[in-house]
Design a protein around this motif. Structure first.
Motif, PDB file in Angstrom:
ATOM      1  N   LYS A   1     -59.440  33.072   7.025  1.00  0.00           N
ATOM      2  CA  LYS A   1     -59.336  32.006   8.019  1.00  0.00           C
ATOM      3  C   LYS A   1     -59.116  30.669   7.316  1.00  0.00           C
ATOM      4  CE  LYS A   1     -60.305  35.069  11.154  1.00  0.00           C
ATOM      5  NZ  LYS A   1     -59.263  35.583  12.053  1.00  0.00           N
ATOM      6  N   GLN A   2     -57.859  30.402   6.976  1.00  0.00           N
ATOM      7  CA  GLN A   2     -57.497  29.167   6.303  1.00  0.00           C
ATOM      8  C   GLN A   2     -56.216  28.604   6.925  1.00  0.00           C
ATOM      9  OE1 GLN A   2     -57.235  29.666   2.057  1.00  0.00           O
ATOM     10  NE2 GLN A   2     -59.252  30.641   1.888  1.00  0.00           N
ATOM     11  N   VAL A   3     -56.092  27.276   6.879  1.00  0.00           N
ATOM     12  CA  VAL A   3     -54.886  26.611   7.367  1.00  0.00           C
ATOM     13  C   VAL A   3     -54.481  25.531   6.366  1.00  0.00           C
ATOM     14  CG1 VAL A   3     -55.430  27.035   9.797  1.00  0.00           C
ATOM     15  CG2 VAL A   3     -56.215  24.924   8.716  1.00  0.00           C
ATOM     16  N   VAL A   4     -53.241  25.083   6.477  1.00  0.00           N
ATOM     17  CA  VAL A   4     -52.714  24.032   5.610  1.00  0.00           C
ATOM     18  C   VAL A   4     -52.375  22.816   6.465  1.00  0.00           C
ATOM     19  CG1 VAL A   4     -50.871  23.389   4.008  1.00  0.00           C
ATOM     20  CG2 VAL A   4     -51.798  25.711   3.978  1.00  0.00           C
ATOM     21  N   LEU A   5     -52.800  21.637   5.998  1.00  0.00           N
ATOM     22  CA  LEU A   5     -52.549  20.390   6.715  1.00  0.00           C
ATOM     23  C   LEU A   5     -51.495  19.563   5.989  1.00  0.00           C
ATOM     24  CD1 LEU A   5     -56.195  19.255   7.595  1.00  0.00           C
ATOM     25  CD2 LEU A   5     -54.656  20.731   8.897  1.00  0.00           C
ATOM     26  N   ASP A   6     -50.940  18.592   6.724  1.00  0.00           N
ATOM     27  CA  ASP A   6     -49.878  17.744   6.172  1.00  0.00           C
ATOM     28  C   ASP A   6     -50.415  16.479   5.496  1.00  0.00           C
ATOM     29  OD1 ASP A   6     -50.803  16.421   8.399  1.00  0.00           O
ATOM     30  OD2 ASP A   6     -48.816  15.955   9.212  1.00  0.00           O
ATOM     31  N   ARG A   7     -51.651  16.533   5.046  1.00  0.00           N
ATOM     32  CA  ARG A   7     -52.244  15.402   4.302  1.00  0.00           C
ATOM     33  C   ARG A   7     -52.766  15.911   2.970  1.00  0.00           C
ATOM     34  NH1 ARG A   7     -51.394  10.340   6.987  1.00  0.00           N
ATOM     35  NH2 ARG A   7     -51.390  10.776   9.219  1.00  0.00           N
ATOM     36  N   GLY A   8     -52.632  15.068   1.923  1.00  0.00           N
ATOM     37  CA  GLY A   8     -53.091  15.488   0.606  1.00  0.00           C
ATOM     38  C   GLY A   8     -53.702  14.354  -0.173  1.00  0.00           C
ATOM     39  N   SER A   9     -53.676  14.467  -1.492  1.00  0.00           N
ATOM     40  CA  SER A   9     -54.274  13.449  -2.339  1.00  0.00           C
ATOM     41  C   SER A   9     -53.595  12.096  -2.171  1.00  0.00           C
ATOM     42  CB  SER A   9     -54.202  13.893  -3.810  1.00  0.00           C
ATOM     43  OG  SER A   9     -52.849  14.111  -4.208  1.00  0.00           O
TER      44      SER A   9
ATOM     45  N   ASP B   1     -53.543  19.124  -2.646  1.00  0.00           N
ATOM     46  CA  ASP B   1     -52.297  18.911  -3.368  1.00  0.00           C
ATOM     47  C   ASP B   1     -51.786  17.517  -3.036  1.00  0.00           C
ATOM     48  OD1 ASP B   1     -52.282  21.510  -4.486  1.00  0.00           O
ATOM     49  OD2 ASP B   1     -51.545  22.306  -2.581  1.00  0.00           O
ATOM     50  N   PRO B   2     -50.762  17.055  -3.710  1.00  0.00           N
ATOM     51  CA  PRO B   2     -50.292  15.683  -3.440  1.00  0.00           C
ATOM     52  C   PRO B   2     -49.958  15.402  -1.974  1.00  0.00           C
ATOM     53  CG  PRO B   2     -49.315  16.494  -5.463  1.00  0.00           C
ATOM     54  CD  PRO B   2     -50.065  17.650  -4.869  1.00  0.00           C
ATOM     55  N   LEU B   3     -49.328  16.359  -1.294  1.00  0.00           N
ATOM     56  CA  LEU B   3     -48.878  16.109   0.080  1.00  0.00           C
ATOM     57  C   LEU B   3     -49.532  17.004   1.118  1.00  0.00           C
ATOM     58  CD1 LEU B   3     -45.047  15.634  -0.530  1.00  0.00           C
ATOM     59  CD2 LEU B   3     -46.795  13.866  -0.332  1.00  0.00           C
ATOM     60  N   THR B   4     -50.257  18.014   0.700  1.00  0.00           N
ATOM     61  CA  THR B   4     -50.896  18.941   1.628  1.00  0.00           C
ATOM     62  C   THR B   4     -52.316  19.243   1.168  1.00  0.00           C
ATOM     63  OG1 THR B   4     -50.083  20.896   0.449  1.00  0.00           O
ATOM     64  CG2 THR B   4     -48.692  20.025   2.237  1.00  0.00           C
ATOM     65  N   SER B   5     -53.066  19.881   2.043  1.00  0.00           N
ATOM     66  CA  SER B   5     -54.420  20.311   1.698  1.00  0.00           C
ATOM     67  C   SER B   5     -54.725  21.605   2.440  1.00  0.00           C
ATOM     68  CB  SER B   5     -55.452  19.233   2.049  1.00  0.00           C
ATOM     69  OG  SER B   5     -55.354  18.865   3.408  1.00  0.00           O
ATOM     70  N   ARG B   6     -55.576  22.427   1.840  1.00  0.00           N
ATOM     71  CA  ARG B   6     -55.946  23.715   2.425  1.00  0.00           C
ATOM     72  C   ARG B   6     -57.363  23.623   2.983  1.00  0.00           C
ATOM     73  NH1 ARG B   6     -54.045  28.837   2.372  1.00  0.00           N
ATOM     74  NH2 ARG B   6     -52.286  28.114   1.093  1.00  0.00           N
ATOM     75  N   ILE B   7     -57.523  24.161   4.218  1.00  0.00           N
ATOM     76  CA  ILE B   7     -58.798  24.058   4.928  1.00  0.00           C
ATOM     77  C   ILE B   7     -59.403  25.448   5.099  1.00  0.00           C
ATOM     78  CG2 ILE B   7     -59.937  23.169   6.993  1.00  0.00           C
ATOM     79  CD1 ILE B   7     -58.353  21.096   5.297  1.00  0.00           C
ATOM     80  N   LEU B   8     -60.682  25.574   4.762  1.00  0.00           N
ATOM     81  CA  LEU B   8     -61.436  26.791   5.030  1.00  0.00           C
ATOM     82  C   LEU B   8     -62.116  26.616   6.388  1.00  0.00           C
ATOM     83  CD1 LEU B   8     -62.499  29.540   3.852  1.00  0.00           C
ATOM     84  CD2 LEU B   8     -64.517  28.248   3.129  1.00  0.00           C
ATOM     85  N   LEU B   9     -61.716  27.422   7.368  1.00  0.00           N
ATOM     86  CA  LEU B   9     -62.291  27.319   8.706  1.00  0.00           C
ATOM     87  C   LEU B   9     -63.709  27.880   8.716  1.00  0.00           C
ATOM     88  CD1 LEU B   9     -59.217  28.416  10.867  1.00  0.00           C
ATOM     89  CD2 LEU B   9     -59.925  26.107  10.229  1.00  0.00           C
TER      90      LEU B   9
ATOM     91  N   VAL C   1     -58.579  10.139   9.984  1.00  0.00           N
ATOM     92  CA  VAL C   1     -57.117  10.195   9.996  1.00  0.00           C
ATOM     93  C   VAL C   1     -56.697  11.466  10.716  1.00  0.00           C
ATOM     94  CG1 VAL C   1     -55.038  10.497   8.583  1.00  0.00           C
ATOM     95  CG2 VAL C   1     -56.767   8.825   7.911  1.00  0.00           C
ATOM     96  N   ILE C   2     -55.713  11.351  11.594  1.00  0.00           N
ATOM     97  CA  ILE C   2     -55.193  12.523  12.293  1.00  0.00           C
ATOM     98  C   ILE C   2     -54.203  13.256  11.390  1.00  0.00           C
ATOM     99  CG2 ILE C   2     -53.801  13.303  14.251  1.00  0.00           C
ATOM    100  CD1 ILE C   2     -54.946  11.047  15.877  1.00  0.00           C
ATOM    101  N   ALA C   3     -54.352  14.573  11.309  1.00  0.00           N
ATOM    102  CA  ALA C   3     -53.444  15.418  10.523  1.00  0.00           C
ATOM    103  C   ALA C   3     -52.923  16.540  11.411  1.00  0.00           C
ATOM    104  CB  ALA C   3     -54.163  15.991   9.305  1.00  0.00           C
ATOM    105  N   GLN C   4     -51.816  17.143  10.981  1.00  0.00           N
ATOM    106  CA  GLN C   4     -51.200  18.238  11.721  1.00  0.00           C
ATOM    107  C   GLN C   4     -51.209  19.514  10.886  1.00  0.00           C
ATOM    108  OE1 GLN C   4     -50.004  18.174  14.895  1.00  0.00           O
ATOM    109  NE2 GLN C   4     -50.638  16.034  15.124  1.00  0.00           N
ATOM    110  N   LEU C   5     -51.356  20.653  11.555  1.00  0.00           N
ATOM    111  CA  LEU C   5     -51.298  21.933  10.871  1.00  0.00           C
ATOM    112  C   LEU C   5     -49.855  22.247  10.476  1.00  0.00           C
ATOM    113  CD1 LEU C   5     -54.177  22.256  12.156  1.00  0.00           C
ATOM    114  CD2 LEU C   5     -53.626  24.677  12.423  1.00  0.00           C
ATOM    115  N   LEU C   6     -49.679  22.660   9.222  1.00  0.00           N
ATOM    116  CA  LEU C   6     -48.354  23.062   8.737  1.00  0.00           C
ATOM    117  C   LEU C   6     -48.212  24.579   8.660  1.00  0.00           C
ATOM    118  CD1 LEU C   6     -47.651  20.560   5.804  1.00  0.00           C
ATOM    119  CD2 LEU C   6     -46.735  20.512   8.132  1.00  0.00           C
TER     120      LEU C   6
END
Length: 252
Positions: A108-116, A140-148, A94-99
């Motif tokens: 080095k972490q980012v938040v994406l617009d996809r969650g549970s 989280d329900p609508l977002t997720s945190r990524i460890l680069l 699934v394609i996600a976008q950085l928020l």
């Protein structure tokens, strides 16, 4: 009036007297003409200044539109690259976008617009069009945190594509690069070697591009070689990423 009608000399006298009168008329009308010319000049100058300002404003608008078009073109190129990459991956993607991006220079972490809500899970692999970016560490329900992968707390099992030598790659928060951990001085690893996931970790399937060896330093006084790796993924530029569900992962 009678003399003017019957005596011809009166006409000559009138002509002589008209000369100073004409000069007087010119003297009287000159300030008025000067004021009119100054008014026209000032009006013309103001019109030119306003027109120049309008042209500059229009130029700025056009430049902004050009920059926006370039940004859209770049975004389209990235999406096309992601789509091409997604066709080469096994399992669901699934394609996600950085928020958001962490403001801490050493985190080095980012938040994406996809969650549970999208069935994202902790430990899920995240890639861009060029290679491994990291993995999900919080959902989280609508977002997720990524460890680069260039975070100091990141670790990934890799192997050299040339000969299969295995190692652990960790992040270097200071340089933003990667380095291989505890590699013996005698290990057959060279500058330019491509590193891929080994599939021996818990999350990443085998064969995903991780990076390329930039430099190998073998100091006889040290037990292990110092190996610096350039990440394959554009960790500081990619806006669109791929969330990967491995083929053996059952969708919840």
């Amino acid at each position: 009036m009678v003399l003017d009608k019957h005596v011809a000399a009166i006409t000559q006298i009138r002509a002589i007297l008209s000369v100073p009168l004409t000069s007087l008329q010119y003297a009287v009308s000159w300030p008025i003409e000067l004021v009119d010319k100054l008014h026209d000049t000032i009006s013309t100058h103001d019109s030119l200044v306003q027109e120049n300002l309008d042209l500059k404003a229009e130029q700025l608008k056009l430049r902004a539109q050009v920059q926006r078009l370039l940004a859209i073109e770049l975004e389209n190129s990235q999406l096309k690259a992601l789509m091409r990459s997604s066709t080469q991956l096994q399992g669901r993607v699934v394609i996600a976008q950085l928020l958001a991006v962490s403001t801490d220079p050493f985190l080095k972490q980012v938040v994406l617009d996809r969650g549970s809500h999208d069935n994202v899970f902790v430990g899920q692999p995240v890639l861009d069009a060029n290679g491994v970016m990291g993995q999900v560490i919080q959902v989280d329900p609508l977002t997720s945190r990524i460890l680069l992968i260039n975070d100091a707390h990141s670790g990934l099992s890799v192997q050299v594509a040339r000969n299969g030598v295995r190692a652990i790659v960790v992040g270097d928060a200071y340089s933003g690069k990667l380095r291989l951990l505890n590699v013996p001085q005698t290990a057959d690893i060279r500058s330019g070697d491509v590193l891929i996931t080994s599939g021996l970790g818990e999350h990443f399937p085998e064969g995903y591009p991780v990076g390329q060896v930039r430099a190998v330093t073998r100091d006889p006084g040290l037990q292990f070689a110092t190996i610096v790796v350039d990440p394959a993924a554009h960790l500081d530029r990619s806006r669109g990423v791929l969330l990967v569900w491995p083929a053996n992962r059952v969708k919840l």
